[in-house]
Design a protein around this motif. Structure first.
Motif, PDB file in Angstrom:
ATOM      1  N   SER A  76       0.899  -1.323  -0.053  1.00  0.00           N
ATOM      2  CA  SER A  76      -0.003  -0.087   0.099  1.00  0.00           C
ATOM      3  C   SER A  76       0.912   1.150  -0.002  1.00  0.00           C
ATOM      4  O   SER A  76       2.062   1.315   0.689  1.00  0.00           O
ATOM      5  N   ASP A  77       0.439   2.168  -0.713  1.00  0.00           N
ATOM      6  CA  ASP A  77       1.060   3.524  -0.581  1.00  0.00           C
ATOM      7  C   ASP A  77       0.093   4.622   0.137  1.00  0.00           C
ATOM      8  O   ASP A  77      -1.130   4.442  -0.317  1.00  0.00           O
ATOM      9  N   LEU A  78       0.578   5.692   0.376  1.00  0.00           N
ATOM     10  CA  LEU A  78      -0.341   6.712   1.108  1.00  0.00           C
ATOM     11  C   LEU A  78      -0.166   7.889   0.060  1.00  0.00           C
ATOM     12  O   LEU A  78       0.680   8.651  -0.509  1.00  0.00           O
ATOM     13  N   VAL A  79      -1.350   8.599   0.250  1.00  0.00           N
ATOM     14  CA  VAL A  79      -1.782   9.869  -0.785  1.00  0.00           C
ATOM     15  C   VAL A  79      -2.125  10.778   0.201  1.00  0.00           C
ATOM     16  O   VAL A  79      -3.050  10.589   1.061  1.00  0.00           O
ATOM     17  N   LEU A  80      -1.440  12.012   0.059  1.00  0.00           N
ATOM     18  CA  LEU A  80      -1.460  13.213   1.006  1.00  0.00           C
ATOM     19  C   LEU A  80      -2.024  14.705   0.013  1.00  0.00           C
ATOM     20  O   LEU A  80      -1.520  14.645  -0.835  1.00  0.00           O
ATOM     21  N   VAL A  81      -2.739  15.370   1.043  1.00  0.00           N
ATOM     22  CA  VAL A  81      -3.048  16.809   0.274  1.00  0.00           C
ATOM     23  C   VAL A  81      -2.356  17.849   1.176  1.00  0.00           C
ATOM     24  O   VAL A  81      -3.148  17.835   2.542  1.00  0.00           O
ATOM     25  N   ASN A  82      -1.730  18.773   0.827  1.00  0.00           N
ATOM     26  CA  ASN A  82      -1.416  19.960   1.901  1.00  0.00           C
ATOM     27  C   ASN A  82      -2.616  20.764   1.769  1.00  0.00           C
ATOM     28  O   ASN A  82      -3.107  21.327   0.738  1.00  0.00           O
ATOM     29  N   THR A  83      -3.302  21.184   2.875  1.00  0.00           N
ATOM     30  CA  THR A  83      -4.391  21.947   2.950  1.00  0.00           C
ATOM     31  C   THR A  83      -4.349  23.227   3.457  1.00  0.00           C
ATOM     32  O   THR A  83      -5.076  23.953   3.611  1.00  0.00           O
ATOM     33  N   THR A  84      -3.006  23.584   3.596  1.00  0.00           N
ATOM     34  CA  THR A  84      -2.622  25.214   4.066  1.00  0.00           C
ATOM     35  C   THR A  84      -2.510  26.005   2.757  1.00  0.00           C
ATOM     36  O   THR A  84      -2.451  27.595   3.070  1.00  0.00           O
ATOM     37  N   ARG A  88      -5.230  25.926  -4.009  1.00  0.00           N
ATOM     38  CA  ARG A  88      -4.913  24.852  -4.591  1.00  0.00           C
ATOM     39  C   ARG A  88      -3.846  24.035  -3.691  1.00  0.00           C
ATOM     40  O   ARG A  88      -3.023  24.728  -3.049  1.00  0.00           O
ATOM     41  N   GLY A  89      -3.944  22.740  -3.363  1.00  0.00           N
ATOM     42  CA  GLY A  89      -2.773  21.982  -2.565  1.00  0.00           C
ATOM     43  C   GLY A  89      -2.199  21.087  -3.429  1.00  0.00           C
ATOM     44  O   GLY A  89      -2.557  20.574  -4.370  1.00  0.00           O
ATOM     45  N   ASP A  90      -0.872  20.709  -3.120  1.00  0.00           N
ATOM     46  CA  ASP A  90       0.178  19.666  -3.555  1.00  0.00           C
ATOM     47  C   ASP A  90      -0.674  18.431  -2.980  1.00  0.00           C
ATOM     48  O   ASP A  90      -0.889  18.186  -1.854  1.00  0.00           O
ATOM     49  N   VAL A  91      -0.806  17.525  -4.054  1.00  0.00           N
ATOM     50  CA  VAL A  91      -1.471  16.133  -3.694  1.00  0.00           C
ATOM     51  C   VAL A  91       0.235  15.331  -3.951  1.00  0.00           C
ATOM     52  O   VAL A  91       0.722  15.158  -5.046  1.00  0.00           O
ATOM     53  N   ARG A  92       0.473  14.836  -2.978  1.00  0.00           N
ATOM     54  CA  ARG A  92       1.724  13.885  -2.835  1.00  0.00           C
ATOM     55  C   ARG A  92       1.382  12.438  -2.493  1.00  0.00           C
ATOM     56  O   ARG A  92       0.584  12.032  -2.024  1.00  0.00           O
ATOM     57  N   ALA A  93       2.401  11.548  -3.063  1.00  0.00           N
ATOM     58  CA  ALA A  93       2.355  10.356  -2.971  1.00  0.00           C
ATOM     59  C   ALA A  93       3.386   9.758  -2.017  1.00  0.00           C
ATOM     60  O   ALA A  93       4.728  10.329  -2.367  1.00  0.00           O
ATOM     61  N   TRP A  94       3.314   8.783  -0.974  1.00  0.00           N
ATOM     62  CA  TRP A  94       4.422   8.154  -0.217  1.00  0.00           C
ATOM     63  C   TRP A  94       4.662   6.776  -0.787  1.00  0.00           C
ATOM     64  O   TRP A  94       3.656   6.125   0.050  1.00  0.00           O
ATOM     65  N   THR A  95       5.447   6.405  -1.486  1.00  0.00           N
ATOM     66  CA  THR A  95       5.344   5.049  -1.966  1.00  0.00           C
ATOM     67  C   THR A  95       5.702   3.986  -0.576  1.00  0.00           C
ATOM     68  O   THR A  95       6.608   4.396   0.164  1.00  0.00           O
TER      69      THR A  95
END
Length: 296
Positions: A76-84, A88-95
């Motif tokens: 499984s990998d994790l997807v994150l969104v910068n809410t600050t 628009r927020g950066d959508v990042r993935a942590w493999t």
């Protein structure tokens, strides 16, 4: 009740593509916890007890958007969104949930949120279903799919949708073709299915309605099933729901955060009984589900 699995049965998709969290690629689900201080822990079942260890956390500026196997490696990998950030927020993935595997996927306006995750084109990689969640635009309720190509977002396609007061239950493979389908339910129980078709397209079907007196379940039933999976006896491969009852306790406004807590009433050799309370983040009780799970 006896269940026989044919010797030539098709190998099921990895847990990491079936809505579960498999950090180790060993076919065993884990329990993921996050505190309001942006600390994450993961619980692995050892014997009959969960043993927790600390995971890296992206910090309070990020919310967790989704979990799936976006590169097809079985983990499984994790997807994150910068809410600050403004607008628009950066959508990042942590493999594999590791900050060392951090990569920027795209940016997204804060009026969009991930409401389902699954393999929507059957290529063995997880995809993200984004939905417009603000009542101020013709786009309200519309869904877009971010299709993963293993390295990032390979394609973005509109997948239609339903009015915002329709609940998107999730993305599940309803017809066994290997690609997840999207299921919506209206406030009065009408069911609409966006069935995955070739070339990342879909067919929009009116799929009947929820029978009178029944409630479509997603969060509560899923949470209880995950609990049952954690206590499977030796030799069991999976779990199935054989009985379920939901009592609706109160309405929760659209857009609210829901918290589901599953507690075992009984854990036996073949069956377990779970009570799941679904509450708002403020503690208002929405529903109570009692279900019986059988080990397979």
């Amino acid at each position: 009740m006896a269940v026989t699995i044919p010797a030539d049965a098709e190998t099921p998709k990895p847990l990491s593509l079936r809505g579960e969290i498999d950090l180790d690629g060993n076919g065993k689900s884990v329990l993921l916890l996050r505190s309001n201080k942006a600390q994450m822990q993961v619980g692995r079942l050892v014997g009959n007890k969960l043993q927790f260890s600390t995971l890296a956390d992206p910090g309070l500026n990020f919310k967790l958007a989704g979990v799936s196997d976006f590169d097809g490696d079985g983990k499984s990998d994790l997807v994150l969104v910068n809410t600050t950030t403004p607008e628009r927020g950066d959508v990042r993935a942590w493999t594999n949930f590791s900050p060392s595997g951090d990569k920027l996927l795209r940016q997204v306006k804060h009026v969009w949120e991930v409401q389902a995750v699954g393999d929507l084109d059957g290529d063995g990689k997880g995809d993200l279903v984004w939905r417009y969640v603000v009542n101020d635009s013709p786009d309200t309720g519309v869904s877009y799919i971010w299709f993963s190509d293993g390295a990032g977002v390979g394609q973005v396609r509109k997948r239609g949708g339903a009015p915002l007061d329709w609940t998107l239950l999730g993305a599940r493979d309803l017809n066994g073709d290997g690609a997840a389908d999207m299921v919506y339910v209206s406030p009065d129980g009408a069911i609409r299915v966006l069935m995955a078709t070739a070339n990342r397209t879909c067919a929009n079907y009116g799929a009947g309605s929820v029978p009178a007196g029944f409630t479509a379940m997603a969060l509560a039933d899923f949470t209880g099933a995950v609990g049952a999976f954690q206590v499977l006896p030796d030799g069991a491969r999976s779990t199935t729901t054989i009985e379920s009852k939901t009592n609706m306790m109160g309405a929760i406004p659209v857009g609210s955060t829901l918290v589901a807590t599953a507690t075992p009433l009984h854990v036996g050799r073949r069956t377990s009984v779970w009570v799941t309370r679904v509450e708002s983040a403020e503690g208002k009780l929405a529903s109570v589900t009692t279900q019986t799970q059988m080990a397979l």
